[in-house]
Design a protein around this motif. Sequence first.
Motif, PDB file in Angstrom:
ATOM      1  N   LYS A  31       0.834  -1.205   0.000  1.00  0.00           N
ATOM      2  CA  LYS A  31       0.000   0.000   0.000  1.00  0.00           C
ATOM      3  C   LYS A  31       0.872   1.260   0.000  1.00  0.00           C
ATOM      4  O   LYS A  31       0.555   2.251  -0.676  1.00  0.00           O
ATOM      5  CB  LYS A  31      -0.928  -0.037   1.218  1.00  0.00           C
ATOM      6  CG  LYS A  31      -1.654   1.271   1.531  1.00  0.00           C
ATOM      7  CD  LYS A  31      -0.973   1.953   2.693  1.00  0.00           C
ATOM      8  CE  LYS A  31      -1.506   3.342   2.935  1.00  0.00           C
ATOM      9  NZ  LYS A  31      -0.722   4.084   3.923  1.00  0.00           N
ATOM     10  N   GLU A  32       1.974   1.222   0.756  1.00  0.00           N
ATOM     11  CA  GLU A  32       2.882   2.370   0.792  1.00  0.00           C
ATOM     12  C   GLU A  32       3.463   2.641  -0.594  1.00  0.00           C
ATOM     13  O   GLU A  32       3.535   3.787  -1.035  1.00  0.00           O
ATOM     14  CB  GLU A  32       4.023   2.111   1.787  1.00  0.00           C
ATOM     15  CG  GLU A  32       3.616   2.142   3.236  1.00  0.00           C
ATOM     16  CD  GLU A  32       3.169   3.511   3.694  1.00  0.00           C
ATOM     17  OE1 GLU A  32       3.767   4.518   3.247  1.00  0.00           O
ATOM     18  OE2 GLU A  32       2.212   3.599   4.479  1.00  0.00           O
ATOM     19  N   LEU A  68       0.305   3.594  -3.086  1.00  0.00           N
ATOM     20  CA  LEU A  68      -0.534   4.745  -2.766  1.00  0.00           C
ATOM     21  C   LEU A  68       0.209   5.899  -2.099  1.00  0.00           C
ATOM     22  O   LEU A  68      -0.059   7.069  -2.396  1.00  0.00           O
ATOM     23  CB  LEU A  68      -1.700   4.312  -1.869  1.00  0.00           C
ATOM     24  CG  LEU A  68      -2.687   3.299  -2.448  1.00  0.00           C
ATOM     25  CD1 LEU A  68      -3.750   2.963  -1.409  1.00  0.00           C
ATOM     26  CD2 LEU A  68      -3.334   3.835  -3.721  1.00  0.00           C
ATOM     27  N   ALA A  69       1.105   5.589  -1.182  1.00  0.00           N
ATOM     28  CA  ALA A  69       1.722   6.643  -0.371  1.00  0.00           C
ATOM     29  C   ALA A  69       2.989   7.213  -0.987  1.00  0.00           C
ATOM     30  O   ALA A  69       3.327   8.380  -0.746  1.00  0.00           O
ATOM     31  CB  ALA A  69       2.026   6.111   1.033  1.00  0.00           C
ATOM     32  N   GLY A  97       1.909  12.303   1.585  1.00  0.00           N
ATOM     33  CA  GLY A  97       1.056  11.531   2.487  1.00  0.00           C
ATOM     34  C   GLY A  97       0.290  12.410   3.452  1.00  0.00           C
ATOM     35  O   GLY A  97      -0.870  12.132   3.777  1.00  0.00           O
ATOM     36  N   THR A 141      -2.606  14.056   1.580  1.00  0.00           N
ATOM     37  CA  THR A 141      -3.667  13.098   1.194  1.00  0.00           C
ATOM     38  C   THR A 141      -4.234  12.364   2.407  1.00  0.00           C
ATOM     39  O   THR A 141      -4.990  11.399   2.239  1.00  0.00           O
ATOM     40  CB  THR A 141      -3.120  12.080   0.183  1.00  0.00           C
ATOM     41  OG1 THR A 141      -1.978  11.409   0.738  1.00  0.00           O
ATOM     42  CG2 THR A 141      -2.729  12.763  -1.123  1.00  0.00           C
ATOM     43  N   ASN A 142      -3.847  12.801   3.614  1.00  0.00           N
ATOM     44  CA  ASN A 142      -4.323  12.174   4.854  1.00  0.00           C
ATOM     45  C   ASN A 142      -4.007  10.672   4.909  1.00  0.00           C
ATOM     46  O   ASN A 142      -4.803   9.860   5.375  1.00  0.00           O
ATOM     47  CB  ASN A 142      -5.833  12.383   5.014  1.00  0.00           C
ATOM     48  CG  ASN A 142      -6.181  13.826   5.290  1.00  0.00           C
ATOM     49  OD1 ASN A 142      -5.533  14.490   6.104  1.00  0.00           O
ATOM     50  ND2 ASN A 142      -7.184  14.343   4.594  1.00  0.00           N
ATOM     51  N   ASP A 143      -2.820  10.327   4.424  1.00  0.00           N
ATOM     52  CA  ASP A 143      -2.438   8.911   4.362  1.00  0.00           C
ATOM     53  C   ASP A 143      -2.333   8.282   5.747  1.00  0.00           C
ATOM     54  O   ASP A 143      -2.778   7.147   5.955  1.00  0.00           O
ATOM     55  CB  ASP A 143      -1.098   8.767   3.626  1.00  0.00           C
ATOM     56  CG  ASP A 143      -0.597   7.346   3.642  1.00  0.00           C
ATOM     57  OD1 ASP A 143      -1.207   6.494   2.971  1.00  0.00           O
ATOM     58  OD2 ASP A 143       0.403   7.086   4.337  1.00  0.00           O
ATOM     59  N   TYR A 185      -5.778   7.700   7.043  1.00  0.00           N
ATOM     60  CA  TYR A 185      -6.387   6.588   6.307  1.00  0.00           C
ATOM     61  C   TYR A 185      -5.850   5.253   6.815  1.00  0.00           C
ATOM     62  O   TYR A 185      -6.611   4.301   7.043  1.00  0.00           O
ATOM     63  CB  TYR A 185      -6.102   6.735   4.811  1.00  0.00           C
ATOM     64  CG  TYR A 185      -6.372   5.488   4.013  1.00  0.00           C
ATOM     65  CD1 TYR A 185      -7.672   5.082   3.731  1.00  0.00           C
ATOM     66  CD2 TYR A 185      -5.314   4.702   3.540  1.00  0.00           C
ATOM     67  CE1 TYR A 185      -7.918   3.925   2.998  1.00  0.00           C
ATOM     68  CE2 TYR A 185      -5.548   3.550   2.812  1.00  0.00           C
ATOM     69  CZ  TYR A 185      -6.856   3.168   2.544  1.00  0.00           C
ATOM     70  OH  TYR A 185      -7.097   2.024   1.831  1.00  0.00           O
ATOM     71  N   THR A 186      -4.539   5.184   7.010  1.00  0.00           N
ATOM     72  CA  THR A 186      -3.926   3.941   7.490  1.00  0.00           C
ATOM     73  C   THR A 186      -4.412   3.598   8.882  1.00  0.00           C
ATOM     74  O   THR A 186      -4.624   2.426   9.220  1.00  0.00           O
ATOM     75  CB  THR A 186      -2.385   4.059   7.484  1.00  0.00           C
ATOM     76  OG1 THR A 186      -1.948   4.483   6.186  1.00  0.00           O
ATOM     77  CG2 THR A 186      -1.737   2.725   7.812  1.00  0.00           C
ATOM     78  N   THR A 195       1.900   0.869  11.190  1.00  0.00           N
ATOM     79  CA  THR A 195       1.931   2.046  10.324  1.00  0.00           C
ATOM     80  C   THR A 195       3.340   2.615  10.265  1.00  0.00           C
ATOM     81  O   THR A 195       3.854   2.938   9.189  1.00  0.00           O
ATOM     82  CB  THR A 195       0.958   3.129  10.841  1.00  0.00           C
ATOM     83  OG1 THR A 195      -0.370   2.613  10.857  1.00  0.00           O
ATOM     84  CG2 THR A 195       1.017   4.377   9.966  1.00  0.00           C
ATOM     85  N   LYS A 233       6.154   2.653   6.999  1.00  0.00           N
ATOM     86  CA  LYS A 233       6.847   3.865   6.552  1.00  0.00           C
ATOM     87  C   LYS A 233       8.364   3.668   6.614  1.00  0.00           C
ATOM     88  O   LYS A 233       9.094   4.083   5.695  1.00  0.00           O
ATOM     89  CB  LYS A 233       6.444   5.054   7.422  1.00  0.00           C
ATOM     90  CG  LYS A 233       5.005   5.527   7.252  1.00  0.00           C
ATOM     91  CD  LYS A 233       4.787   6.171   5.904  1.00  0.00           C
ATOM     92  CE  LYS A 233       3.377   6.749   5.793  1.00  0.00           C
ATOM     93  NZ  LYS A 233       3.111   7.279   4.435  1.00  0.00           N
TER      94      LYS A 233
END
Length: 213
Positions: A7-8, A11-12, A52, A55-57, A60-61, A71, A75
């Motif tokens: 996902k990172e 998306l991130a 991130g 986009t409020n990553d 969201y996570t 989380t 990262k």
Amino acid sequence: MFNLLYKEIRLAAHPNLFIFTCMGVLVLVPAYPYGIIFLFSGLGIYISFMYGRETNDIYYTALLPVRKRDTVKAKCLLVVLAELIQMLISLPFTFLRLAILSNGNPVGIEANVAFYGMGFFIYAVFNVIFLTVFFKTAYKAGKAFVLAMIPAIIIMTSMEVIVHFPNFYWLDSVKQPELLRQLPILIIGFLVYVAATIIAYHVSVNRFEKVDL
């Protein structure tokens, strides 16, 4: 954990992270301060964390069925992955440079064993400061970047300058005896990098656990 890392990456990670990761090819540029390559990695990481944030990553996570420490781990793994891939990408171009450009680097350190060892020191300092400062709030990426880049730039500048002193000529050499002499720098640099990143992870987890999202 693999799903979070995936996902990172998908998306991130900002596209600039992949671009700066490929900057290892700059070892082919004649008369260039190669230490800057490692700073490009920090810049790509910073842009991704800023992306991130916008986009409020993190938020969201946090809504996913994962622990806060996971989380942070995702990262940290993204950061380590970007740094190590940057080094791996640069290696074949380093050997190519030595084959076609044998006149050395008049600007600063040559792309050799000591160069990669110092690169690990730069990564280590950047990671331990950037990650721990960022996860204190999970928001202030700019502050974390500035604080991390100051010592990273000092180390980079020092390694480019020190090779111009006669007593440290061996740090700029690509001959086998000097390369063997440089080997402890690479080993120590890698060990410091591993230790610093582990410390950065644990401190970041402790700080992020206290953040109220």
